[in-house]
Write a protein that holds these residues in place. Sequence first.
Motif, short mmCIF file in Angstrom:
data_model
loop_
_atom_site.label_atom_id
_atom_site.label_comp_id
_atom_site.label_asym_id
_atom_site.label_seq_id
_atom_site.Cartn_x
_atom_site.Cartn_y
_atom_site.Cartn_z
N UNK A 236 -4.85 6.45 14.27
CA UNK A 236 -4.96 7.23 15.52
C UNK A 236 -6.42 7.50 15.87
N UNK A 237 -7.30 7.40 14.87
CA UNK A 237 -8.72 7.66 15.09
C UNK A 237 -9.54 6.38 15.10
N UNK A 238 -9.23 5.48 14.17
CA UNK A 238 -10.02 4.26 14.01
C UNK A 238 -9.19 3.04 14.39
N UNK A 239 -9.70 2.22 15.30
CA UNK A 239 -8.93 1.09 15.81
C UNK A 239 -9.43 -0.26 15.29
N UNK A 240 -10.36 -0.21 14.35
CA UNK A 240 -10.79 -1.43 13.69
C UNK A 240 -9.85 -1.77 12.54
N UNK A 241 -10.33 -2.54 11.59
CA UNK A 241 -9.51 -2.98 10.47
C UNK A 241 -9.55 -1.95 9.35
N UNK A 242 -8.37 -1.56 8.87
CA UNK A 242 -8.27 -0.68 7.72
C UNK A 242 -8.10 -1.53 6.47
N UNK A 243 -8.84 -1.16 5.42
CA UNK A 243 -8.83 -1.95 4.19
C UNK A 243 -8.63 -1.05 2.98
N UNK A 244 -8.27 -1.67 1.88
CA UNK A 244 -8.19 -1.01 0.59
C UNK A 244 -8.83 -1.94 -0.43
N UNK A 245 -9.68 -1.38 -1.30
CA UNK A 245 -10.34 -2.20 -2.32
C UNK A 245 -9.74 -1.90 -3.68
N UNK A 246 -9.11 -2.90 -4.28
CA UNK A 246 -8.45 -2.75 -5.57
C UNK A 246 -9.40 -3.08 -6.72
N UNK A 247 -9.11 -2.53 -7.89
CA UNK A 247 -9.84 -2.93 -9.08
C UNK A 247 -9.37 -4.32 -9.52
N UNK A 248 -10.23 -5.03 -10.24
CA UNK A 248 -9.96 -6.42 -10.60
C UNK A 248 -8.69 -6.59 -11.42
N UNK A 249 -8.33 -5.59 -12.25
CA UNK A 249 -7.17 -5.77 -13.13
C UNK A 249 -5.86 -5.68 -12.35
N UNK A 250 -5.70 -4.65 -11.53
CA UNK A 250 -4.49 -4.52 -10.73
C UNK A 250 -4.36 -5.63 -9.71
N UNK A 251 -5.49 -6.01 -9.11
CA UNK A 251 -5.46 -7.06 -8.09
C UNK A 251 -4.92 -8.36 -8.68
N UNK A 252 -5.31 -8.68 -9.90
CA UNK A 252 -4.90 -9.95 -10.49
C UNK A 252 -3.42 -10.01 -10.83
N UNK A 253 -2.74 -8.85 -10.81
CA UNK A 253 -1.32 -8.82 -11.14
C UNK A 253 -0.42 -9.10 -9.93
N UNK A 254 -0.96 -9.00 -8.73
CA UNK A 254 -0.14 -9.24 -7.55
C UNK A 254 -0.56 -8.36 -6.39
N UNK A 255 0.16 -8.45 -5.28
CA UNK A 255 -0.17 -7.72 -4.07
C UNK A 255 -0.21 -6.21 -4.32
#
Length: 448
Positions: A236-255
Amino acid sequence: MKRFVIFILPTAVLGITVGVPILFGDHPVKFDHRRPTEVHFAGVAEEQGRVWGFGKDTPQEPVDTGPKVVRPWTEGSPEWGVQVYWLDDPNDPENFVRGKVDRIVDYVVGLNANALSVTFPYYTVGARANAVAARPTTPGPDRLALLLDAAHRAGLRTTVRPLLDEEALKYTTTGNWRGNIAPADRDAWFASYAAFLTPYLKTAQDHGAAEFTIGTEFNSLESDPHWAGLVEQARKTFRGELAYDANWDNWSKGAIPVPVEQTGVDAYFPAKSAGDDASAADLVASWNTWLDKRGKGVQPTTKLTEVGIPAQKGAYKTPGDFYTRRELNEPVQATWFTAVCQVARERKLAGVYFWSLYFGIDPTLPTTEDTPRMDFAGRPASEKAIRDCFAQTYEVPAAPEGHGTAAASAPAAPGTTASPAPGATTPAPSSPAPSGSAPGSPQATRKP
């Protein structure tokens, strides 16, 4: 943290010649953020000729005379970026901050980057706490706007990235890492977090940021249903791209089940078999082995939001070790950077952001024995590896249909926005233009 007193002298000339040595002396200043690092500011000789704006007649609006990005980011090209970590000094007047902003932006453009992500701290009081808040070292939204505006004048794509500081987590039973926090009342924690984020989301929107990182390395919270409401409120405030940055261990396990358009990864996986004399080809093999955990071949939706490593012996086995200080070995850092750039080209990654560049330093000064090992500024081989990497380009393929996290709809290709969740505002197109060993381990060491 050492405090300095600035005496206001009667003329602008005296204000500069005396005030600058006090704030930017030859002696190192140790930031009081519980990280064992000495930050060297520019001395008087380095500051001669730079107008810092103490005089009453100094123009208040910046003059757009700085260097410009030669090849600005466009949709379908990689994001070649630098993570700037901003630990604010609240005693700095605005025009002094402008001088720091110009220096950092000029340096980033000089690395051939087309993107800049500004990471800054916010705080809590413990792993079980139900609230987060800014402190004086958190740059306010008005300060943040100065950097965003200067970056855009230079042609850089920008990301705003709050990062939970770990000072209060060091001696807790859950470990010293933001990925292990366990708020006693999650309703209260997410409400507090939303209140903290809102003014920064507004600044990001008003000053043309392409992306806002709504969370970073929250392993313990990634499955929490509160994210959907937080993301909807943020849209509602920001109309650009929203992102989330995961740690390398959780990211490697899947989405990662955080409903945003883009999930980046802070890539500090250990290359356990690599010795200090490993070649770039050896390290490329290590990177590919790790990336293969999410799929072989090209990965156009993979964005490495932090790539960093200490310039010291033994770093390949613990690239996210921010605290242990071993014998200096600068080629270790430069070779790591060269390898990741090759991997990015071969696998058509969405982008790479190198960690780290501290906002308050003069990056053009040479390093000393006290320079934090993780820093690359002032290390010629590391800077050359980044500059050579960013001088290249390639086409990032469009994201496969249906690829992504648990967003409400299929995410868009890197750098664009996806369809909003029900009830959210329609995103506008993107504006043109700092993590450790395994969580929970007693040896895990993190960035601030």
